[in-house]
Write a protein that holds these residues in place. Sequence first.
Motif, PDB file in Angstrom:
ATOM      1  N   LEU A 354     -56.189   9.158  42.628  1.00 37.06           N
ATOM      2  CA  LEU A 354     -55.558   9.906  41.529  1.00 37.06           C
ATOM      3  C   LEU A 354     -56.394   9.805  40.253  1.00 37.06           C
ATOM      4  O   LEU A 354     -56.608  10.801  39.560  1.00 37.06           O
ATOM      5  N   PHE A 355     -56.855   8.607  39.942  1.00 36.75           N
ATOM      6  CA  PHE A 355     -57.669   8.433  38.734  1.00 36.75           C
ATOM      7  C   PHE A 355     -58.949   9.256  38.817  1.00 36.75           C
ATOM      8  O   PHE A 355     -59.315   9.952  37.864  1.00 36.75           O
ATOM      9  N   ILE A 356     -59.620   9.187  39.959  1.00 37.89           N
ATOM     10  CA  ILE A 356     -60.885   9.923  40.130  1.00 37.89           C
ATOM     11  C   ILE A 356     -60.643  11.430  40.055  1.00 37.89           C
ATOM     12  O   ILE A 356     -61.366  12.162  39.353  1.00 37.89           O
ATOM     13  N   ASN A 357     -59.628  11.908  40.769  1.00 41.97           N
ATOM     14  CA  ASN A 357     -59.342  13.352  40.814  1.00 41.97           C
ATOM     15  C   ASN A 357     -58.898  13.903  39.469  1.00 41.97           C
ATOM     16  O   ASN A 357     -59.057  15.098  39.199  1.00 41.97           O
ATOM     17  N   ASN A 358     -58.329  13.034  38.611  1.00 42.25           N
ATOM     18  CA  ASN A 358     -57.871  13.474  37.292  1.00 42.25           C
ATOM     19  C   ASN A 358     -58.878  13.155  36.182  1.00 42.25           C
ATOM     20  O   ASN A 358     -58.544  13.208  35.006  1.00 42.25           O
ATOM     21  N   LYS A 359     -60.110  12.830  36.602  1.00 37.59           N
ATOM     22  CA  LYS A 359     -61.209  12.596  35.662  1.00 37.59           C
ATOM     23  C   LYS A 359     -60.950  11.447  34.694  1.00 37.59           C
ATOM     24  O   LYS A 359     -61.432  11.451  33.541  1.00 37.59           O
ATOM     25  N   ILE A 360     -60.162  10.471  35.140  1.00 40.74           N
ATOM     26  CA  ILE A 360     -59.956   9.274  34.338  1.00 40.74           C
ATOM     27  C   ILE A 360     -61.229   8.435  34.393  1.00 40.74           C
ATOM     28  O   ILE A 360     -61.849   8.300  35.451  1.00 40.74           O
ATOM     29  N   ILE A 361     -61.644   7.863  33.283  1.00 34.25           N
ATOM     30  CA  ILE A 361     -62.785   6.946  33.269  1.00 34.25           C
ATOM     31  C   ILE A 361     -62.341   5.687  34.000  1.00 34.25           C
ATOM     32  O   ILE A 361     -61.473   4.956  33.521  1.00 34.25           O
ATOM     33  N   PHE A 362     -62.920   5.445  35.173  1.00 39.13           N
ATOM     34  CA  PHE A 362     -62.409   4.360  36.019  1.00 39.13           C
ATOM     35  C   PHE A 362     -63.499   3.345  36.345  1.00 39.13           C
ATOM     36  O   PHE A 362     -64.524   3.685  36.950  1.00 39.13           O
ATOM     37  N   GLY A 363     -63.278   2.099  35.926  1.00 43.37           N
ATOM     38  CA  GLY A 363     -64.207   1.014  36.209  1.00 43.37           C
ATOM     39  C   GLY A 363     -63.694   0.163  37.354  1.00 43.37           C
ATOM     40  O   GLY A 363     -62.741  -0.587  37.178  1.00 43.37           O
ATOM     41  N   PRO A 364     -64.295   0.280  38.552  1.00 44.27           N
ATOM     42  CA  PRO A 364     -63.812  -0.480  39.708  1.00 44.27           C
ATOM     43  C   PRO A 364     -64.095  -1.972  39.577  1.00 44.27           C
ATOM     44  O   PRO A 364     -65.091  -2.374  38.964  1.00 44.27           O
ATOM     45  N   ALA A 365     -63.232  -2.790  40.182  1.00 50.58           N
ATOM     46  CA  ALA A 365     -63.291  -4.237  39.999  1.00 50.58           C
ATOM     47  C   ALA A 365     -64.650  -4.833  40.311  1.00 50.58           C
ATOM     48  O   ALA A 365     -65.154  -5.668  39.554  1.00 50.58           O
TER      49      ALA A 365
END
Length: 443
Positions: A354-365
């Motif tokens: 969901l985060f990726i598809n909604n273009k959220i800036i996402f920093g994986p652990a």
Amino acid sequence: MQILKHVMDDVIKRNPNEPEFHQAVEEVLLSLEPVAAKHPEWVKDKIFDKIVEPERQIIFRVPWIDDKGEEHINRGFRVQFNSAIGPYKGGLRFHPSVNIGIVKFLGFEQIFKNSLTGLPIGGGKGGSDFDPKGKSDGEIKRFCQSFMLELNRHIGENTDVPAGDIGVGGREIGYLYGMYKKINNEFTGVLTGKGLGWGGSLARKEATGYGLCYFMNEALKAKGKSFKGANVVISGSGNVAIYANQKATELGAKVVAMSDSNGYIYDSNGINLSTIRKIKEVERKRISEYVKYHPNATYTEGFRGIWNVKCDVALPCATQNEIDENSAKTLIANGCYAVGEGANMPSTMDAVNLFINNKIIFGPAKAANAGGVATSALEMAQNSMRYSWTFEEVDSKLQEIMKNIYEKCSSTASEYGFEDNLVIGANIAGFIKVAEAMYAQGI
């Protein structure tokens, strides 16, 4: 998943009833499909099959006596997952939820996290189903000594260097190190997270929380944003959460909510970090005590509810799978534009998608929270030199490492055609270094 489907099927078949391990492996293998297509020699030599199988799994009995003289039996674990690029490195977790599947998921993640730091450290993890909550110092000391009585056979400064994790802080590391030293009659850098007077590194306790913010600061800058003026929600109230709060605040953010396993607090004026540290580090009480010191703040039962709090940046720093699909939807609907994982695998795969598809800036652990293990490796280096760097020197090295990790993840994602997808970038970049070493060594 096509080329590597047989690897995933085999993992599920050979490791039943270990959902967290399955989840961690699937998330990585999905990212590695284009690597498998590009490197058929790695498929032929079964590098992908080998990397999901630990080199060694150790399970042992830990008997200990409580203050009333009653004996208890816990189970200890150490999974030495991959040593292709250096000695096994990863924390020890003391928590009732610990089992072999949890330890394997953490150890598997650690392979790639450690690889991303650019430092020569392999992946491992360990712990016990012992619950330190409510135990006296004497009980914790006796447990740690019994735990190390067996663990010492399997670790060493050039073999396996454990550190702390949930339930294992400076006190526990001290008891563990003291027992190791007594058994082996040697003063070595076999554990990290040690006290400053006996081999520890300045900035180690701050490193995971600081590193998380350094990584996210790079990710935010790349999109024309920053921590300055942002409302931030941080789950947890342990070491990672406390120092993420401190650094985010220094970078101009306002942290409005924090939590523990019982519930969360909200303070529109910004969380008073001194109060949190008093409650958690000195009094060792529940976070609900916060409202006694700050009557304008509110406390709500249920730790997952923290993701209902409106924020610009979310930093999950508590435990695995704390953000599910519904929580992710709520964060997105409330205008959250960045999520940085301070805990290990705190978001479910559905939430990540969901985060990726909604273009959220996402920093994986495995990228965003690598600051802790990076500074542990710096502690190992100082131990080897019999020398100590200043806080500023360690912090400067940490900032450079986290900046390099971000750039590595970003550029790798672009190279493989997944622009802005730091999850895929982190998985591929972390894997390639280890795979090249395994292939070259004929492992």
